[in-house]
Design an enzyme around this catalytic site. Structure first.
Site, PDB file in Angstrom:
ATOM      1  CB  SER A   1     -15.615 -27.859 -23.364  1.00  0.00           C
ATOM      2  OG  SER A   1     -17.009 -28.029 -23.462  1.00  0.00           O
TER       3      SER A   1
ATOM      4  CG  HIS B   1     -15.364 -23.478 -24.542  1.00  0.00           C
ATOM      5  ND1 HIS B   1     -15.164 -22.482 -25.467  1.00  0.00           N
ATOM      6  CD2 HIS B   1     -16.269 -24.323 -25.093  1.00  0.00           C
ATOM      7  CE1 HIS B   1     -15.902 -22.722 -26.536  1.00  0.00           C
ATOM      8  NE2 HIS B   1     -16.595 -23.826 -26.335  1.00  0.00           N
TER       9      HIS B   1
ATOM     10  CG  ASP C   1     -19.593 -25.746 -25.156  1.00  0.00           C
ATOM     11  OD1 ASP C   1     -19.328 -25.112 -26.192  1.00  0.00           O
ATOM     12  OD2 ASP C   1     -18.791 -26.493 -24.581  1.00  0.00           O
TER      13      ASP C   1
ATOM     14  CG  MET D   1     -25.157 -26.589 -26.938  1.00  0.00           C
ATOM     15  SD  MET D   1     -24.765 -28.334 -27.148  1.00  0.00           S
ATOM     16  CE  MET D   1     -22.974 -28.231 -27.271  1.00  0.00           C
TER      17      MET D   1
ATOM     18  CG  HIS E   1     -19.138 -22.087 -28.483  1.00  0.00           C
ATOM     19  ND1 HIS E   1     -18.720 -23.373 -28.780  1.00  0.00           N
ATOM     20  CD2 HIS E   1     -19.638 -21.599 -29.646  1.00  0.00           C
ATOM     21  CE1 HIS E   1     -18.955 -23.643 -30.036  1.00  0.00           C
ATOM     22  NE2 HIS E   1     -19.520 -22.586 -30.591  1.00  0.00           N
TER      23      HIS E   1
ATOM     24  CG  MET F   1     -22.750 -23.894 -30.390  1.00  0.00           C
ATOM     25  SD  MET F   1     -21.988 -25.342 -29.653  1.00  0.00           S
ATOM     26  CE  MET F   1     -21.773 -24.741 -27.981  1.00  0.00           C
TER      27      MET F   1
ATOM     28  CG  MET G   1     -17.232 -24.826 -34.303  1.00  0.00           C
ATOM     29  SD  MET G   1     -17.023 -25.049 -32.523  1.00  0.00           S
ATOM     30  CE  MET G   1     -17.638 -26.715 -32.274  1.00  0.00           C
TER      31      MET G   1
ATOM     32  CG  ASP H   1     -15.164 -26.193 -29.031  1.00  0.00           C
ATOM     33  OD1 ASP H   1     -14.995 -27.249 -28.396  1.00  0.00           O
ATOM     34  OD2 ASP H   1     -16.200 -25.496 -28.922  1.00  0.00           O
TER      35      ASP H   1
END
Ligand code: DX5
Ligand code: ZN
Length: 226
Positions: free
Chosen positions: A16, A41, A43, A45, A74, A76, A145, A178
């Site tokens: 990640s 991966h 992320d 956000m 991913h 979020m 998660m 994750d």
């Protein structure tokens, strides 16, 4: 066929980037790849769905150009529908969304697939697997998660191994995990049936190549693939 569709039971790992040095992202990914990583991966956000802010499609597009590993986004974020088209354009391999943020999940998953990406959902620790039962035909992978999304370096929630088992009873789709994944917890998840292990702080706390290698080895050993 995409990355998740071609796994064929193999246990793999992904760094990640959240815990990487963003000023040297391509190099950080390269080092994890030398340790056996097969996916990156990514992320995203937004400081709304989670109380943290990271990077978006512009950085994803640069990373896609800088690595030959598939990039897995991913999301979020609130209103992921607004960002999915630009992540698709960025050239990522796959996109997972948090169903807690989506009103019309079916439509969004179809949009991801029609854009040529694999589609995933990421389940928060207390979101039941049953919430996505009717979405299964539109999914290529499921992300369980094992921390509350938002930050790297949080403690692994042990009950999530049972959740992986439950998801595996529902479907043969690959399960990604994750949050708090390390050399110690990866085997618990691999034993439970997880196939894609995402690790951030455990990889970038030290030398990414050797840390990644330890996680891959521990997970494969637990899955009987050593
Ligand atoms: C958490 C992110 C993770 C995070 C994991 O919200 O989705 O991908 O980077 O970090 P670690 O492995 O440190 O728990
Ligand atoms: Zn993540």
């Amino acid at each position: 066929m995409g990355f998740f569709g071609s796994l064929d039971g193999r246990v793999v790992a992904a760094p990640s980037i959240l815990s990487a040095d963003f000023a040297h992202l391509a190099d950080e990914v390269r080092r994890a790849k030398s340790g056996g990583a097969e996916l990156v991966h990514f992320d995203a956000m937004d400081n709304h769905f989670v109380p943290n802010l990271t990077v978006g499609p512009v950085v994803a597009a640069s990373l896609v150009r800088a690595t030959d590993l598939p990039v897995d986004a991913h999301l979020m974020v609130e209103n992921p529908d607004n960002l999915v088209p630009t992540f698709i354009e960025a050239g990522v391999n796959s996109i997972s969304v948090q169903p807690e943020t989506v009103t019309h999940l079916h439509r969004l998953l179809v949009m991801i697939r029609e854009g040529g990406c694999e589609a995933g959902v990421a389940l928060n620790p207390t979101t039941p697997p049953e919430a996505i039962e009717w979405a299964l035909p539109y999914l290529d992978y499921i992300l369980v998660m094992s921390v509350d999304p938002g930050f790297g370096g949080q403690s692994f929630i042990p009950e999530m191994a049972d959740k992986v088992r439950r998801v595996r009873e529902m479907t043969d789709l690959p399960v990604q995990v994750d949050g708090g994944i390390s050399e110690k917890t990866a085997p618990l998840m691999a034993e439970a049936g997880a196939q894609v292990l995402v690790a951030g702080s455990a990889v970038y706390k030290g030398d990414p190549e050797s840390e990644m290698r330890k996680i891959v080895a521990a997970a494969r050993h637990a899955a009987g693939q050593a």
